[in-house]
Design an enzyme around this catalytic site. Structure first.
Site, mmCIF file in Angstrom:
data_model
loop_
_atom_site.group_PDB
_atom_site.id
_atom_site.type_symbol
_atom_site.label_atom_id
_atom_site.label_comp_id
_atom_site.label_asym_id
_atom_site.label_seq_id
_atom_site.Cartn_x
_atom_site.Cartn_y
_atom_site.Cartn_z
ATOM 1 C CG ASN A 90 -2.425 5.103 -10.066
ATOM 2 O OD1 ASN A 90 -3.328 4.633 -9.394
ATOM 3 N ND2 ASN A 90 -1.529 5.505 -9.391
ATOM 4 C CG ASN A 138 -9.532 3.362 -5.333
ATOM 5 O OD1 ASN A 138 -9.102 3.899 -4.467
ATOM 6 N ND2 ASN A 138 -8.956 2.670 -6.395
ATOM 7 N N GLY A 178 -4.326 -6.117 -9.251
ATOM 8 C CA GLY A 178 -5.022 -5.533 -8.246
ATOM 9 C C GLY A 178 -6.492 -5.735 -7.912
ATOM 10 C CG ASN A 194 0.575 6.985 -6.541
ATOM 11 O OD1 ASN A 194 0.156 7.708 -7.391
ATOM 12 N ND2 ASN A 194 -0.359 6.800 -5.868
ATOM 13 C CG ASN A 231 2.768 2.780 -4.426
ATOM 14 O OD1 ASN A 231 2.117 3.767 -3.699
ATOM 15 N ND2 ASN A 231 2.587 2.541 -5.732
ATOM 16 C CB CYS A 237 0.106 12.695 -5.226
ATOM 17 S SG CYS A 237 -0.085 11.038 -4.933
ATOM 18 N N GLY A 277 -3.493 -2.715 -14.680
ATOM 19 C CA GLY A 277 -4.823 -2.171 -15.116
ATOM 20 C C GLY A 277 -5.542 -3.549 -15.673
ATOM 21 C CB ILE A 314 -8.703 4.124 -0.743
ATOM 22 C CG1 ILE A 314 -9.298 3.030 -1.376
ATOM 23 C CG2 ILE A 314 -7.979 4.070 0.610
ATOM 24 C CD1 ILE A 314 -10.410 2.426 -0.578
ATOM 25 C CE LYS A 339 -3.382 2.644 0.420
ATOM 26 N NZ LYS A 339 -4.532 2.940 -0.708
HETATM 27 C C1 LIG Z 1 -8.773 -0.005 -3.369
HETATM 28 C C2 LIG Z 1 -7.584 0.471 -4.466
HETATM 29 C C3 LIG Z 1 -6.447 1.021 -3.868
HETATM 30 C C4 LIG Z 1 -5.411 1.347 -4.310
HETATM 31 N N1 LIG Z 1 -4.357 2.120 -3.690
HETATM 32 C C5 LIG Z 1 -3.180 2.640 -4.531
HETATM 33 C C6 LIG Z 1 -2.096 3.156 -3.580
HETATM 34 O O1 LIG Z 1 -2.167 3.359 -2.487
HETATM 35 N N2 LIG Z 1 -1.329 3.453 -4.624
HETATM 36 C C7 LIG Z 1 -1.050 3.263 -5.960
HETATM 37 O O2 LIG Z 1 0.050 3.760 -6.493
HETATM 38 N N3 LIG Z 1 -1.908 2.633 -6.458
HETATM 39 C C8 LIG Z 1 -3.091 2.290 -5.654
HETATM 40 N N4 LIG Z 1 -4.264 1.647 -6.370
HETATM 41 C C9 LIG Z 1 -4.148 1.358 -7.991
HETATM 42 C C10 LIG Z 1 -3.823 0.170 -8.373
HETATM 43 O O3 LIG Z 1 -2.487 -0.075 -7.734
HETATM 44 C C11 LIG Z 1 -3.751 -0.394 -9.568
HETATM 45 O O4 LIG Z 1 -2.779 0.240 -10.339
HETATM 46 C C12 LIG Z 1 -5.000 -0.096 -10.411
HETATM 47 O O5 LIG Z 1 -6.033 -0.575 -9.476
HETATM 48 C C13 LIG Z 1 -4.973 -0.580 -11.706
HETATM 49 O O6 LIG Z 1 -5.016 -2.303 -11.584
HETATM 50 P P1 LIG Z 1 -6.189 -3.276 -11.362
HETATM 51 O O7 LIG Z 1 -7.228 -3.002 -12.636
HETATM 52 O O8 LIG Z 1 -5.660 -4.610 -11.572
HETATM 53 O O9 LIG Z 1 -6.910 -3.014 -9.944
HETATM 54 C C14 LIG Z 1 -5.357 1.191 -5.850
HETATM 55 C C15 LIG Z 1 -6.261 0.505 -6.358
HETATM 56 C C16 LIG Z 1 -7.493 0.140 -5.769
HETATM 57 C C17 LIG Z 1 -8.532 -0.511 -6.484
#
Ligand SMILES: Cc1cc2nc3c(=O)[nH]c(=O)nc-3n(C[C@H](O)[C@H](O)[C@H](O)COP(=O)(O)O)c2cc1C
Ligand SMILES: Cc1cc2nc3c(=O)[nH]c(=O)nc-3n(C[C@H](O)[C@H](O)[C@H](O)COP(=O)(O)OP(=O)(O)OC[C@H]3O[C@@H](n4cnc5c(N)ncnc54)[C@H](O)[C@@H]3O)c2cc1C
Ligand SMILES: Cc1cc2nc3c(=O)[nH]c(=O)nc-3n(C[C@H](O)[C@H](O)[C@H](O)COP(=O)(O)OP(=O)(O)OC[C@H]3O[C@@H](n4cnc5c(N)ncnc54)[C@H](O)[C@@H]3O)c2cc1C
Ligand SMILES: Cc1cc2nc3c(=O)[nH]c(=O)nc-3n(C[C@H](O)[C@H](O)[C@H](O)COP(=O)(O)O)c2cc1C
Ligand code: FES
Ligand code: FES
Lengths: 302, 250, 302, 250
Positions: free
Chosen positions: A191, A69, A264, A126, A99, A129, A242, A71, A45
């Site tokens: 992302n 999301n 993810g 990341n 991360n 931001c 993604g 979060i 995270k």
């Molecule tokens: C609930 C949630 C929390 C996430 N938190 C972060 C994060 O803290 N830092 C980050 O770089 N990406 C974060 N992401 C992005 C994921 O790491 C990922 O890049 C993105 O969800 C796309 O991949 P997926 O389709 O496999 O989920 C988050 C995604 C989700 C769904």
């Protein structure tokens, strides 16, 4: 047949499948259902300098074949991570990639500095931001802002540095090149995509934060194109993120140019999918007599 | 927590829009108040699993009592004997064990019945207050009313059965009439939990509430389901769904 | 209760539901299954100066809850449209809005000039095309390039001019403002999202053109956010496009800030969806005692 | 073209992976070679309809013969009597009417059988050459072989039935033995259509081929299904799926 891949100098993944940041917390929960040593690597995270409370609830909404999301990057902060979580992760035979993010360049530097400890194989920045010092524009939106940020972090840490790009930009290749020039060792692509949901019965946004990021299978075709574009213009490894949910997705992303992938959202619905994805990828390679991941990366026939 | 295959043994309507699902399933031992995440679709419609309290988990049989709310629960209601349902669980922390002298009062409203019923079946003592819209919405009435050691009190909004009004109206009566201290366990709509928690505070009773939040993972990794407590954010799926009522910032 | 909406001076739609460009051809096929006069308006396939052959097949691929197309803007050319198709469309009691594009600013001007004829209510400019004179960068990617293009077209035509924005930009508000300043009468938000698909059995891209544009329900949450962002910074009407398939989607987009919506991919799978969407929208308004579309547009409660 | 509700009357396996679907459905009159787009899913998995040739369309009954290929056809095979299937059709142009003196030769390969069978059942004359992998993949064999006026010739790759080899091998024999001119109608894999078209050209026969392309709309609005012809791009779903073979730039 060898599923290993060296994603940066000294960072060898035993297979190209990583957990994505924010859907794996700090590994404890997943460790209850499978041996984390099976993973290519763990991405934790996103961490900030201080603990962060995140956004108001609801923070998650399900969409067609995906989810949004907001979060708000809730996390325990870099110090608590290093003290309380890192020793736990050290038990497993798999690289730990941390991360992190900041609200200004200084915060990125400070977090990176505190992560320069044993037990961490690489850092993933990341950059989606808002830069509070520059009127809130995302670091990952402008090549020069990104270049400056990555350069500064680069000079702070000797760990391999991965830069996780924002998908919603004018031309992701500009951003990829800026990150590469500033010294990134690999690029994560990409992302979540900015999105929102509205409840027509209440006339209100569904998420407490109004907007959030779209992830899951719905966005896979977009991520595939971004990886394809980035791979063609850089000479550092690309890590895909993604919508990855099956070994077929892994092969497609490798062909498009990825050297590894992150899983993810799919693992929220199906935590054991890591195992079937890893096994499926190995089985595909065996069946097609593919000796190494490099024989797939970027090998799309055009 | 384990991911296990469930095979539908039975899936029957037991009240208006409410079904009792029995799965043949090798779930680890669980305690009242814990829950499972069920994969209701084969594909991505819906994408995420759905959380359900564990009503029963004995002799390799998992019992779920659920109400049709939307697409996911509709799909669940279409499952036939022999169909597969993937189960992730047991999840969360259950109710705390009761070993005191207090009179136990259970408060259940709407889809909040299953965890409360599970607890009452386990403790076999106390007073169970169940609030529903109307009589035809009470599932498993004979099972609930024949619970050894447990006295059932009903409240219906339309007055079709038991007292007309809210479960919390009944609660106020009950706590007045109990001699000695009281321990309250509650699950149901937020309004009911808030009123229950305030009543508990007033009379100085120990009170545990089981919360519902939208859950994307259900096992603690996404922090999508947090609730604000006196100790900061807590994940409903992991540190809950059962919390000490006084810790919740409603 | 009145479902009418004036989307530009003199362009009154009888309801806020339009056909999207490229999924309705020139109206003939749809006219076989329902009366086109029921529609809020018709937006025709994008026209260029000369007929255009489009891209090699396969041109369409189905994805999770969506589709990718790389039709390549095949069309019969502006002159054939005016002569052969426009008279047919004139039979219906609904505004005809003509979508068009060019490879360079001059071509946009020339097409717009030829569309300055009776029977056309408004023009919709597709700016997601590469500017061949400027190294192939899309017109819709840079505010100044967009401003220049829209200004030139603006001075050529007296028809109401809608600008259909590209979704994949750094900040869609910049683009929206540039188009508004250059004289656009409304903004369509937005076109398809760049995407691709790969067949892991053949190692080849699925589409003949390698990449294409993603549309359908998968992208709805992204389009909703774009409409929300644009609505807040402009004072001309916003027309929503992206994943609209039900009346609930219509209400959500209106609340986010749209004055009308376009239905594209959903009508490929279900041509009669126009009717259920229009009826559903009216029924919703009636049930909630909403007197006019304006009582919904931008009325999201935050 | 109309959008109509179909209700499954029957949906039975008639060969390896091949099903015959009968729908109660009020589709307008159609001609052989035309097709329908069936909505196989309730939700968006898959998102688009699927194209199928009209095998029969009489007495309010629509007959479809289909082979399981992927997710959409698997869903179709799960439909039970009484289930709804939304139908869009009839679509495309069918085969041209035959009113000459020529000997008709039908060429069918794989999923190309339905439109060809529909035409042969309509014209009731000629020679039908059917090429398949092996015997167990021939659907409706008794129906085909008892077609009045139509002579059936089989070719199987594995030699399990009829001549061992390709349908086009049989075609070469047939055209040598026919006195007078020949008219060919073909549907099947691209390779077969190409070989058939070349044979037709060689012997100066009129030849119509029915093409398959991925279709997103099926009614002409997306231009996703175009094929290059001597006259430029043509939409397979609208100007086809049947084309004069000599116009196609294979
Ligand atoms: C609930 C949630 C929390 C996430 N938190 C972060 C994060 O803290 N830092 C980050 O770089 N990406 C974060 N992401 C992005 C994921 O790491 C990922 O890049 C993105 O969800 C796309 O991949 P997926 O389709 O496999 O989920 C988050 C995604 C989700 C769904
Ligand atoms: C810990 C926990 C235990 C639960 N136990 C039970 C139980 O034993 N029996 C039972 O009938 N229900 C229970 N629920 C509620 C149940 O999870 C939801 O009713 C179900 O997920 C709805 O899914 P759906 O696809 O049918 O509805 P959707 O179409 O997803 O939504 C319909 C409505 O239900 C709401 N909803 C959807 N998902 C959730 C969710 N995860 N939590 C709360 N509200 C939601 C939506 O906001 C919407 O208003 C529990 C919920 C939680 C969090
Ligand atoms: C005009 C026309 C008439 C047809 N008539 C019949 C018929 O009578 N009986 C029959 O069994 N089949 C027929 N087909 C083929 C049938 O449409 C496909 O087999 C079906 O769409 C596959 O759907 P799926 O979801 O099962 O497969 P998918 O999972 O979508 O794909 C499985 C495989 O089938 C291919 N495919 C998918 N869709 C199509 C398509 N629309 N056209 C061609 N290939 C496709 C894919 O490329 C893939 O290789 C016809 C096709 C056309 C264009
Ligand atoms: C097959 C197809 C062809 C399209 N052609 C055009 C076009 O010619 N001009 C244009 O501006 N947009 C075109 N679009 C984009 C649509 O008009 C619409 O903006 C987009 O598909 C998103 O909406 P949807 O999700 O409702 O399809 C096309 C889309 C599809 C699917
Ligand atoms: S639902 Fe993911 S942490 Fe609770
Ligand atoms: S499938 Fe759309 S035009 Fe043929």
């Amino acid at each position: 047949m060898d599923t290993r891949v060296e994603i940066a100098k000294g960072v060898v993944l035993k297979n190209p499948v990583l957990s994505a940041s924010g859907t794996f917390a700090y590994g404890e929960e997943f460790s209850e259902i499978f041996d984390l040593s099976l993973l290519g690597g763990i991405i934790t995270k996103g961490l900030s300098l201080k603990p962060k409370k995140g956004n108001p609830c609801p923070r998650v909404f399900e969409t067609t074949a995906g989810m949004i999301n907001s979060i708000g990057l809730e996390n325990i902060g870099v110090d608590a991570f290093v003290q309380e979580k890192l020793p736990f992760l050290g038990q497993f035979y798999t690289p730990v990639i941390v991360n992190f993010f900041g609200n200004e360049e200084e915060e990125y530097e400070q977090v990176a500095a505190r992560l320069d400890v044993d037990g961490i194989s690489a850092l993933e920045m990341n950059v989606s931001c808002p830069n509070v010092k520059k009127g809130g524009i995302e670091f990952g939106k402008e090549p020069d802002i990104l270049y400056s940020l990555v350069s500064r972090v680069r000079s702070i840490t000797r760990k391999p540095l991965f830069v996780k790009l924002s998908p919603m930009v004018k031309d992701i290749r500009e951003m990829a090149l800026a990150a590469q020039e500033a010294g990134a060792d690999a690029l994560t692509c990409a992302n979540t995509i900015p999105a929102m949901a509205i409840d027509e019965t209440t006339w209100r946004p569904v998420l407490g934060n109004i907007t959030g990021g779209l992830s899951g299978p719905a966005i896979k075709p977009v991520a595939l194109k971004l990886v394809f574009d980035v791979y063609q213009c850089v000479n550092i490894p690309v890590i895909a993120s993604g919508g990855i949910a099956t070994y077929r997705d892994v092969i497609q992303f490798l062909l498009a140019g990825a050297s590894a992938v992150e899983v993810g959202s799919a693992s929220l619905r199906d935590p054991m999918c890591f195992i079937s994805i890893i096994e499926g990828t190995a089985a595909y390679m065996k069946e097609h007599s593919i000796e190494s991941v490099a024989e797939l990366t970027g090998k799309l026939i055009i | 927590m384990k991911e296990v295959r469930g095979v539908v043994r039975d899936n029957t309507r037991v009240a208006h829009d409410t079904f009792l699902l029995s799965l043949d399933c090798d779930l680890p031992v669980s305690r009242p108040g814990q829950f499972v995440m069920l994969q209701v679709a084969c594909g991505y419609e819906p994408f995420l699993r759905r959380p359900f309290a564990i009503l029963g988990n004995q002799a390799r049989t998992l019992e779920i009592l659920y109400k049709i709310k939307g697409h996911g629960t509709r799909l669940l209601a279409e499952k036939r004997t022999g169909d597969n349902v993937n189960v992730l669980g047991p999840l969360g922390k259950g109710f705390s064990v009761h070993d005191g002298e207090e009179t136990i009062v259970y408060m259940a409203g709407g889809t909040g019945l299953p965890p409360i019923l599970s607890l009452a079946e386990n403790l076999r003592q106390g007073i169970l207050i169940l609030g529903v819209q109307s009589k035809d919405q009470i599932p498993l009435l004979s099972r609930i009313s024949s619970l050894p050691g447990v006295e059932l009190k009903l409240a219906t909004i339309d007055g079709s059965c038991g007292r007309m009004g809210l479960a919390t109206d009944v609660l106020d009566d009950v706590v007045c009439n109990v001699s000695g201290s009281v321990k309250i366990y509650a699950c149901g709509p937020k309004g009911m939990l808030l009123a229950t928690s305030e009543c508990a505070k007033r009379i100085g009773a120990w009170c545990e509430v089981s919360l519902e939040e939208f859950m994307s993972c259900g096992f603690g990794v996404c922090t999508g389901c947090v609730v604000e407590t006196t100790g900061g954010n807590r994940r409903v799926c992991r540190e809950g769904p059962v919390f000490n009522a006084q810790e919740i910032l409603f």
